[in-house]
Motif scaffolding. Structure first.
Motif, PDB file in Angstrom:
ATOM      1  N   SER A 180       2.776  -6.012  15.005  1.00 30.73           N
ATOM      2  CA  SER A 180       2.208  -6.187  14.432  1.00 30.73           C
ATOM      3  C   SER A 180       3.527  -5.999  13.553  1.00 30.73           C
ATOM      4  O   SER A 180       3.950  -5.301  11.684  1.00 30.73           O
ATOM      5  CB  SER A 180       1.358  -6.026  13.210  1.00 30.73           C
ATOM      6  OG  SER A 180       0.757  -6.682  14.113  1.00 30.73           O
ATOM      7  N   THR A 203       4.279  -3.219   0.608  1.00 32.64           N
ATOM      8  CA  THR A 203       3.044  -3.032   0.864  1.00 32.64           C
ATOM      9  C   THR A 203       1.751  -2.623   0.776  1.00 32.64           C
ATOM     10  O   THR A 203       2.451  -0.884   0.915  1.00 32.64           O
ATOM     11  CB  THR A 203       3.261  -3.739   2.555  1.00 32.64           C
ATOM     12  OG1 THR A 203       3.485  -2.513   3.162  1.00 32.64           O
ATOM     13  CG2 THR A 203       3.832  -5.365   1.954  1.00 32.64           C
ATOM     14  N   LYS A 256       6.417  -0.292   4.258  1.00 32.64           N
ATOM     15  CA  LYS A 256       6.765   1.288   3.822  1.00 32.64           C
ATOM     16  C   LYS A 256       6.528   1.074   2.120  1.00 32.64           C
ATOM     17  O   LYS A 256       5.170   1.508   1.854  1.00 32.64           O
ATOM     18  CB  LYS A 256       6.430   2.661   3.263  1.00 32.64           C
ATOM     19  CG  LYS A 256       6.460   3.299   5.108  1.00 32.64           C
ATOM     20  CD  LYS A 256       7.523   3.797   5.735  1.00 32.64           C
ATOM     21  CE  LYS A 256       6.957   4.493   7.176  1.00 32.64           C
ATOM     22  NZ  LYS A 256       8.170   5.546   7.504  1.00 32.64           N
ATOM     23  N   PRO A 283      -2.667  -1.055   2.535  1.00 32.60           N
ATOM     24  CA  PRO A 283      -3.171  -2.105   3.285  1.00 32.60           C
ATOM     25  C   PRO A 283      -4.245  -3.439   2.132  1.00 32.60           C
ATOM     26  O   PRO A 283      -4.704  -3.060   1.300  1.00 32.60           O
ATOM     27  CB  PRO A 283      -4.385  -0.907   3.932  1.00 32.60           C
ATOM     28  CG  PRO A 283      -4.425   0.482   3.267  1.00 32.60           C
ATOM     29  CD  PRO A 283      -2.804  -0.031   2.644  1.00 32.60           C
ATOM     30  N   PRO A 341      -7.864  -5.833   2.970  1.00 31.91           N
ATOM     31  CA  PRO A 341      -9.388  -5.425   3.092  1.00 31.91           C
ATOM     32  C   PRO A 341      -9.721  -5.950   4.551  1.00 31.91           C
ATOM     33  O   PRO A 341     -10.525  -5.044   4.742  1.00 31.91           O
ATOM     34  CB  PRO A 341      -9.765  -7.072   2.375  1.00 31.91           C
ATOM     35  CG  PRO A 341      -9.066  -7.556   1.650  1.00 31.91           C
ATOM     36  CD  PRO A 341      -8.003  -7.293   1.802  1.00 31.91           C
ATOM     37  N   ASP A 342      -8.536  -6.815   5.763  1.00 38.86           N
ATOM     38  CA  ASP A 342      -9.143  -6.294   6.683  1.00 38.86           C
ATOM     39  C   ASP A 342      -7.967  -5.577   7.588  1.00 38.86           C
ATOM     40  O   ASP A 342      -7.628  -5.124   8.537  1.00 38.86           O
ATOM     41  CB  ASP A 342      -8.818  -7.815   7.778  1.00 38.86           C
ATOM     42  CG  ASP A 342      -7.643  -8.361   7.579  1.00 38.86           C
ATOM     43  OD1 ASP A 342      -6.954  -7.541   6.567  1.00 38.86           O
ATOM     44  OD2 ASP A 342      -6.903  -9.609   7.718  1.00 38.86           O
ATOM     45  N   GLY A 343      -7.202  -4.730   6.985  1.00 41.85           N
ATOM     46  CA  GLY A 343      -6.178  -3.807   7.174  1.00 41.85           C
ATOM     47  C   GLY A 343      -4.924  -4.492   8.033  1.00 41.85           C
ATOM     48  O   GLY A 343      -4.055  -3.510   8.006  1.00 41.85           O
ATOM     49  N   THR A 344      -4.962  -6.005   7.086  1.00 44.55           N
ATOM     50  CA  THR A 344      -3.467  -6.631   7.546  1.00 44.55           C
ATOM     51  C   THR A 344      -2.894  -5.951   6.736  1.00 44.55           C
ATOM     52  O   THR A 344      -3.374  -5.970   5.045  1.00 44.55           O
ATOM     53  CB  THR A 344      -3.510  -7.896   7.317  1.00 44.55           C
ATOM     54  OG1 THR A 344      -4.482  -8.116   8.297  1.00 44.55           O
ATOM     55  CG2 THR A 344      -2.362  -7.982   7.418  1.00 44.55           C
ATOM     56  N   PRO A 345      -1.287  -6.084   6.661  1.00 46.44           N
ATOM     57  CA  PRO A 345      -0.271  -5.406   5.776  1.00 46.44           C
ATOM     58  C   PRO A 345      -0.538  -6.086   4.024  1.00 46.44           C
ATOM     59  O   PRO A 345      -0.532  -7.655   4.885  1.00 46.44           O
ATOM     60  CB  PRO A 345       0.593  -4.605   5.503  1.00 46.44           C
ATOM     61  CG  PRO A 345       0.962  -4.521   7.138  1.00 46.44           C
ATOM     62  CD  PRO A 345      -0.573  -5.165   7.758  1.00 46.44           C
ATOM     63  N   ARG A 346      -0.505  -5.914   3.304  1.00 47.20           N
ATOM     64  CA  ARG A 346      -0.715  -7.163   1.869  1.00 47.20           C
ATOM     65  C   ARG A 346       0.744  -6.347   1.042  1.00 47.20           C
ATOM     66  O   ARG A 346       0.917  -5.185   1.029  1.00 47.20           O
ATOM     67  CB  ARG A 346      -1.773  -7.428   0.955  1.00 47.20           C
ATOM     68  CG  ARG A 346      -3.287  -7.667   2.128  1.00 47.20           C
ATOM     69  CD  ARG A 346      -2.490  -9.635   2.105  1.00 47.20           C
ATOM     70  NE  ARG A 346      -3.509  -9.415   3.780  1.00 47.20           N
ATOM     71  CZ  ARG A 346      -3.659 -11.130   3.523  1.00 47.20           C
ATOM     72  NH1 ARG A 346      -2.663 -11.799   3.015  1.00 47.20           N
ATOM     73  NH2 ARG A 346      -4.250 -11.522   4.508  1.00 47.20           N
TER      74      ARG A 346
END
Length: 466
Positions: free
Chosen positions: A317, A231, A228, A233, A235-240
């Protein structure tokens, strides 16, 4: 290269009787009396403290060195934290007991703390081993007691109190070592400090509330909490990773292109994986790599190459954050025999596993680009540390006691606890000497910080706040 220290394990097991170990401890008093361990005066040819720091800075990322100086300049306690190399050079000026243990090498108050055992139990222990190396036991005790006196001054307390708190830490070390000298080998090995012991530090309500808050904060510092905080979200919803320059930056800002970055990380993780136990490799394989970023940590470590990597579990995930931290040669190395581990990351991991009652399941090491060494561990796993600058007298004194107790337990796992106990004895000579040393070295720390402030003022070095 210096010759590696020979392995004396079997010789110790077959040739040392309890009586001979007691005799060895008492003989050490002839080399260094207990009262003389408290003596401190800088040698006429003492090395320039700024030259020592600049030499370290030459091996670090140039753009981050000013952050290191800025953090060290903030307070005398911060300066002490960032200057283990200066103290190591000073300790080497004096004769030592010759009673060798695995040293932490940087056992100041803020390098003790909380973390989760593999059983998800909060434990209290030493938690920084960048400088670990075998050496005389009193070097760690002196580092700890000096930090107590410096912290006492920073908190507005008198030197009399600082000396008293330092004596308390030394007393706790001595009495714990004596207790451990009477236990069998397995009982010593299984000793640990449960985090609930922290609740006994202060009988006052305020102190207890502070400890409870520390425990609660540590319990919440998990991989999910880091997800939290660190990171957002992609572009593809994967945390960055959410970058926070200059403390958390992408590799691209350091000149790495994407292909070079990925190849480097692949090599590091392949190497790292091979250092884990088989069951931990199986667990690591259940996570997929997402990305990494450079991260600035600590005070003394600022400028070394440190990064964090985000991995996600293959089923839900669930996040796993790993810290990849550069391991340079220990600051103790110029003054002690060479480590048996040529790989500096391996040296750190081996020392940590030897000193800690229980260690991170993901602790391992790897080689990086340009022959650089690293060690790897979880970034956040219920980690927590005491807020030393906010401690009142009662809490600081009690915390000093706990750290002395904990340091003795760590030393007893590798050193000859019977010989050390015999050297220390049943009286308070060593305790009083450490109180004397602590205040004297606090004076030295004050002068050395002034040298840093002058170097910043004159432009010899540059400092920034971050």
């Amino acid at each position: 290269m210096r010759a590696a220290r020979p392995d004396r394990t079997l010789e110790r097991m077959t040739n040392s009787s309890p009586a001979s170990r007691v005799a060895a401890g008492r003989a050490a008093r002839k080399r260094v009396t207990r009262s003389s361990t408290g003596d401190w005066a800088p040698a006429p040819d003492r090395s320039d403290p700024m030259a020592i720091l600049e030499k370290q800075g030459a091996t670090r990322i140039p753009g981050l060195v000013p952050i290191r100086y800025g953090r060290m300049a903030a307070t005398e306690f911060a300066f002490l934290r960032g200057a283990p190399a200066i103290m190591a050079a000073d300790l080497a000026q004096s004769p030592d007991t010759g009673l060798i243990v695995q040293l932490c090498g940087d056992a100041h108050l803020s390098n003790f703390g909380l973390y989760a055992s593999p059983e998800r139990r909060l434990v209290f222990d030493l938690n920084d081993f960048d400088e670990t190396l075998p050496g005389p036991f009193e070097w760690d005790v002196k580092r700890l007691t000096a930090s107590i006196a410096v912290a006492a001054r920073q908190n507005g307390f008198s030197d009399d109190f600082g000396a008293d708190a330092a004596r308390e830490a030394a007393r706790a070390y001595r009495t714990m070592m004596t207790r451990l000298a009477g236990l069998n080998e397995l009982d010593v090995w299984y000793q640990s400090v449960d985090a609930t012991m922290l609740l006994q530090l202060s009988k006052r309500k305020r102190g207890r509330r502070e400890v409870e808050a520390t425990l609660k904060a540590a319990e919440q510092r998990t991989n999910l909490q880091a997800l939290k905080k660190l990171t957002g979200p992609g572009p593809d919803g994967t945390p960055r990773i959410r970058y926070q320059p200059p403390l958390l930056v992408p590799f691209a800002e350091l000149g790495f292109d994407r292909d070079t970055e990925e190849e480097t990380i692949r090599r590091v993780f392949t190497d790292y994986r091979s250092t884990l136990q088989g069951d931990r490799r199986a667990l690591l394989d259940r996570f997929r790599y997402v990305e990494s970023a450079m991260k600035v940590v600590g005070v003394g470590s600022v400028g070394t190459r440190c990064s964090m990597s985000l991995l996600l579990g293959e089923t839900t995930s669930a996040p796993l954050f790993l810290q990849v931290k550069e391991a340079q040669e220990s600051v103790l190395a110029p003054y002690q025999r060479a480590s048996r581990y040529e790989h500096q990351g391996h040296r750190v991991v081996a020392g940590q596993r030897l000193m800690q009652a229980t260690s991170d399941i993901f602790l391992g090491w790897a080689s990086g680009p340009e022959g650089r060494y690293s060690y790897i561990r979880q970034l956040r796993d219920m980690k927590g540390s005491a807020n030393v600058p906010e401690m009142d007298k009662a809490l600081l004194r009690a915390y000093a006691d706990l750290c002395g107790h904990t340091l003795a337990r760590a030393h007893a796992r590798s050193g000859d606890r019977v010989a050390i106990s015999a050297y220390l004895g049943g009286g308070d000579s060593f305790d009083r000497a450490m109180g004397q040393w602590a205040v004297a070295y606090a004076d030295q720390t004050r002068e050395d910080r002034k040298a840093l402030l002058e170097a910043i003022k004159t432009g010899r070095v540059r400092a920034v706040s971050a």
